[in-house]
Design a protein around this motif. Structure first.
Motif, PDB file in Angstrom:
ATOM      1  N   ASN A 163       0.843  -1.196   0.000  1.00  0.00           N
ATOM      2  CA  ASN A 163       0.000   0.000   0.000  1.00  0.00           C
ATOM      3  C   ASN A 163       0.879   1.246   0.000  1.00  0.00           C
ATOM      4  O   ASN A 163       1.904   1.280   0.676  1.00  0.00           O
ATOM      5  CB  ASN A 163      -0.873   0.047   1.263  1.00  0.00           C
ATOM      6  N   VAL A 164       0.444   2.268  -0.702  1.00  0.00           N
ATOM      7  CA  VAL A 164       1.084   3.577  -0.668  1.00  0.00           C
ATOM      8  C   VAL A 164      -0.013   4.589  -0.359  1.00  0.00           C
ATOM      9  O   VAL A 164      -1.007   4.671  -1.081  1.00  0.00           O
ATOM     10  CB  VAL A 164       1.766   3.927  -2.011  1.00  0.00           C
ATOM     11  N   SER A 165       0.162   5.336   0.744  1.00  0.00           N
ATOM     12  CA  SER A 165      -0.854   6.293   1.177  1.00  0.00           C
ATOM     13  C   SER A 165      -0.290   7.700   1.225  1.00  0.00           C
ATOM     14  O   SER A 165       0.911   7.904   1.434  1.00  0.00           O
ATOM     15  CB  SER A 165      -1.385   5.937   2.567  1.00  0.00           C
ATOM     16  N   ILE A 166      -1.175   8.664   1.052  1.00  0.00           N
ATOM     17  CA  ILE A 166      -0.851  10.080   1.215  1.00  0.00           C
ATOM     18  C   ILE A 166      -1.519  10.538   2.503  1.00  0.00           C
ATOM     19  O   ILE A 166      -2.742  10.521   2.595  1.00  0.00           O
ATOM     20  CB  ILE A 166      -1.351  10.903   0.015  1.00  0.00           C
ATOM     21  N   PRO A 167      -0.726  10.896   3.527  1.00  0.00           N
ATOM     22  CA  PRO A 167      -1.324  11.338   4.793  1.00  0.00           C
ATOM     23  C   PRO A 167      -2.191  12.573   4.598  1.00  0.00           C
ATOM     24  O   PRO A 167      -1.948  13.398   3.716  1.00  0.00           O
ATOM     25  CB  PRO A 167      -0.110  11.656   5.673  1.00  0.00           C
ATOM     26  N   ILE A 168      -3.204  12.708   5.441  1.00  0.00           N
ATOM     27  CA  ILE A 168      -4.104  13.855   5.370  1.00  0.00           C
ATOM     28  C   ILE A 168      -3.495  14.983   6.199  1.00  0.00           C
ATOM     29  O   ILE A 168      -3.740  15.113   7.388  1.00  0.00           O
ATOM     30  CB  ILE A 168      -5.509  13.485   5.855  1.00  0.00           C
ATOM     31  N   VAL A 169      -2.640  15.734   5.544  1.00  0.00           N
ATOM     32  CA  VAL A 169      -1.953  16.884   6.148  1.00  0.00           C
ATOM     33  C   VAL A 169      -1.950  18.007   5.116  1.00  0.00           C
ATOM     34  O   VAL A 169      -2.177  17.770   3.928  1.00  0.00           O
ATOM     35  CB  VAL A 169      -0.516  16.524   6.580  1.00  0.00           C
ATOM     36  N   PRO A 170      -1.676  19.246   5.520  1.00  0.00           N
ATOM     37  CA  PRO A 170      -1.765  20.361   4.576  1.00  0.00           C
ATOM     38  C   PRO A 170      -0.903  20.229   3.322  1.00  0.00           C
ATOM     39  O   PRO A 170      -1.296  20.665   2.251  1.00  0.00           O
ATOM     40  CB  PRO A 170      -1.327  21.565   5.416  1.00  0.00           C
ATOM     41  N   MET A 171       0.297  19.624   3.433  1.00  0.00           N
ATOM     42  CA  MET A 171       1.185  19.551   2.272  1.00  0.00           C
ATOM     43  C   MET A 171       1.472  18.124   1.825  1.00  0.00           C
ATOM     44  O   MET A 171       2.443  17.875   1.130  1.00  0.00           O
ATOM     45  CB  MET A 171       2.488  20.280   2.584  1.00  0.00           C
ATOM     46  N   ALA A 172       0.665  17.166   2.219  1.00  0.00           N
ATOM     47  CA  ALA A 172       0.759  15.753   1.801  1.00  0.00           C
ATOM     48  C   ALA A 172       2.010  15.068   2.339  1.00  0.00           C
ATOM     49  O   ALA A 172       2.477  15.385   3.415  1.00  0.00           O
ATOM     50  CB  ALA A 172       0.643  15.638   0.296  1.00  0.00           C
ATOM     51  N   GLY A 173       2.534  14.139   1.584  1.00  0.00           N
ATOM     52  CA  GLY A 173       3.638  13.290   1.984  1.00  0.00           C
ATOM     53  C   GLY A 173       3.424  11.908   1.412  1.00  0.00           C
ATOM     54  O   GLY A 173       2.711  11.741   0.425  1.00  0.00           O
ATOM     55  N   PHE A 174       4.033  10.893   2.028  1.00  0.00           N
ATOM     56  CA  PHE A 174       3.872   9.522   1.556  1.00  0.00           C
ATOM     57  C   PHE A 174       4.057   8.568   2.720  1.00  0.00           C
ATOM     58  O   PHE A 174       4.734   8.871   3.696  1.00  0.00           O
ATOM     59  CB  PHE A 174       4.875   9.197   0.450  1.00  0.00           C
ATOM     60  N   LEU A 175       3.449   7.409   2.600  1.00  0.00           N
ATOM     61  CA  LEU A 175       3.576   6.355   3.600  1.00  0.00           C
ATOM     62  C   LEU A 175       3.476   5.025   2.866  1.00  0.00           C
ATOM     63  O   LEU A 175       2.497   4.770   2.166  1.00  0.00           O
ATOM     64  CB  LEU A 175       2.471   6.468   4.653  1.00  0.00           C
ATOM     65  N   ILE A 176       4.499   4.193   2.984  1.00  0.00           N
ATOM     66  CA  ILE A 176       4.515   2.879   2.349  1.00  0.00           C
ATOM     67  C   ILE A 176       4.295   1.860   3.452  1.00  0.00           C
ATOM     68  O   ILE A 176       5.060   1.817   4.424  1.00  0.00           O
ATOM     69  CB  ILE A 176       5.850   2.635   1.628  1.00  0.00           C
ATOM     70  N   HIS A 177       3.233   1.049   3.344  1.00  0.00           N
ATOM     71  CA  HIS A 177       2.902   0.107   4.405  1.00  0.00           C
ATOM     72  C   HIS A 177       2.380  -1.211   3.840  1.00  0.00           C
ATOM     73  O   HIS A 177       1.194  -1.377   3.587  1.00  0.00           O
ATOM     74  CB  HIS A 177       1.911   0.719   5.413  1.00  0.00           C
ATOM     75  N   PRO A 178       3.280  -2.194   3.666  1.00  0.00           N
ATOM     76  CA  PRO A 178       2.855  -3.524   3.200  1.00  0.00           C
ATOM     77  C   PRO A 178       2.182  -4.314   4.310  1.00  0.00           C
ATOM     78  O   PRO A 178       2.313  -4.005   5.494  1.00  0.00           O
ATOM     79  CB  PRO A 178       4.173  -4.178   2.779  1.00  0.00           C
ATOM     80  N   GLU A 179       1.455  -5.348   3.896  1.00  0.00           N
ATOM     81  CA  GLU A 179       0.751  -6.231   4.823  1.00  0.00           C
ATOM     82  C   GLU A 179       1.020  -7.688   4.426  1.00  0.00           C
ATOM     83  O   GLU A 179       1.082  -7.997   3.243  1.00  0.00           O
ATOM     84  CB  GLU A 179      -0.754  -5.985   4.765  1.00  0.00           C
ATOM     85  N   PHE A 180       1.166  -8.567   5.434  1.00  0.00           N
ATOM     86  CA  PHE A 180       1.328 -10.003   5.220  1.00  0.00           C
ATOM     87  C   PHE A 180       0.395 -10.717   6.193  1.00  0.00           C
ATOM     88  O   PHE A 180       0.533 -10.565   7.405  1.00  0.00           O
ATOM     89  CB  PHE A 180       2.778 -10.436   5.485  1.00  0.00           C
ATOM     90  N   TYR A 181      -0.563 -11.500   5.666  1.00  0.00           N
ATOM     91  CA  TYR A 181      -1.571 -12.143   6.514  1.00  0.00           C
ATOM     92  C   TYR A 181      -1.761 -13.600   6.117  1.00  0.00           C
ATOM     93  O   TYR A 181      -1.629 -13.960   4.948  1.00  0.00           O
ATOM     94  CB  TYR A 181      -2.938 -11.453   6.367  1.00  0.00           C
ATOM     95  N   VAL A 182      -2.159 -14.410   7.083  1.00  0.00           N
ATOM     96  CA  VAL A 182      -2.618 -15.777   6.836  1.00  0.00           C
ATOM     97  C   VAL A 182      -3.906 -15.972   7.609  1.00  0.00           C
ATOM     98  O   VAL A 182      -4.127 -15.330   8.641  1.00  0.00           O
ATOM     99  CB  VAL A 182      -1.576 -16.841   7.244  1.00  0.00           C
TER     100      VAL A 182
END
Length: 187
Positions: free
Chosen positions: A64-83
């Motif tokens: 997943n790649v997300s843009i935080p909800i802040v005035p000037m944006a940014g980035f957040l990379i957050h993978p997931e591994f599930y069973v």
């Protein structure tokens, strides 16, 4: 370090696909789902890979790649591994799983005016670090309209640490969540 993690995640996805090709189609199914989502990490997009054995065993791997909800944006990379376990009724799948949800990034929220050595002023962006490190609990709902095409919806709840800027203030939380929706392809 982040590049190695991203390359390792991509390698893991491709190796999972290649190794699963040797299994008979009657014993397993694989799905690839591009998604959009919203939650504590921000507004995001991602690609989910799901492997389901006929016994009900299910494994998820995504990026997943997300843009935080802040005035000037940014980035957040957050993978997931599930069973977990998946129930199938005709073309409808319900999956319950748990595993690791972790990632990091930056958010930019303001400018600071600083004097430079020439007597002028420079605009310096102010940033904060975003970190997610949780045990995730995820539920997925998948419906196939056709043999190889359908829709998917999931909600993930993470219990652990989530640090980051949310709108105008830094937050520290032991709970985070994300809702995702997308199309899915049986591969």
């Amino acid at each position: 370090m982040k590049k190695r993690f991203i390359i390792g995640s991509i390698f893991f996805i491709f190796m999972s696909i290649l190794s699963a090709q040797n299994v008979e189609k009657a014993t397993s199914e694989m799905f690839l789902s591009p998604t959009v989502g919203f939650g504590a990490p921000g507004v995001g997009t991602g690609v989910d890979f799901m492997y389901r054995h006929r016994s009900g065993f299910v494994a998820f791997c995504n990026l997943n790649v997300s843009i935080p909800i802040v005035p000037m944006a940014g980035f957040l990379i957050h993978p997931e591994f599930y069973v977990g376990y998946s129930i199938k009724r005709n073309n409808f799948y319900v999956s319950f799983s748990g595993g690791l949800w972790a990632g990091g990034g930056m958010s930019f929220y303001d400018y600071e005016l600083r004097k430079n050595e020439h007597g002028g002023t420079d605009l310096i962006p102010q940033s904060s670090v975003n970190v997610i490190g949780t045990f995730g609990i995820r539920n997925d709902y998948l419906y196939l309209f056709k043999e190889n095409l359908g829709i998917t919806f999931s909600h993930t709840h993470g219990l652990g640490i989530q640090v980051g800027r949310w709108f105008l203030e830094d937050t520290f939380s032991f709970y985070t969540m994300m809702l995702k929706f997308g199309i899915t392809f049986r591969v």
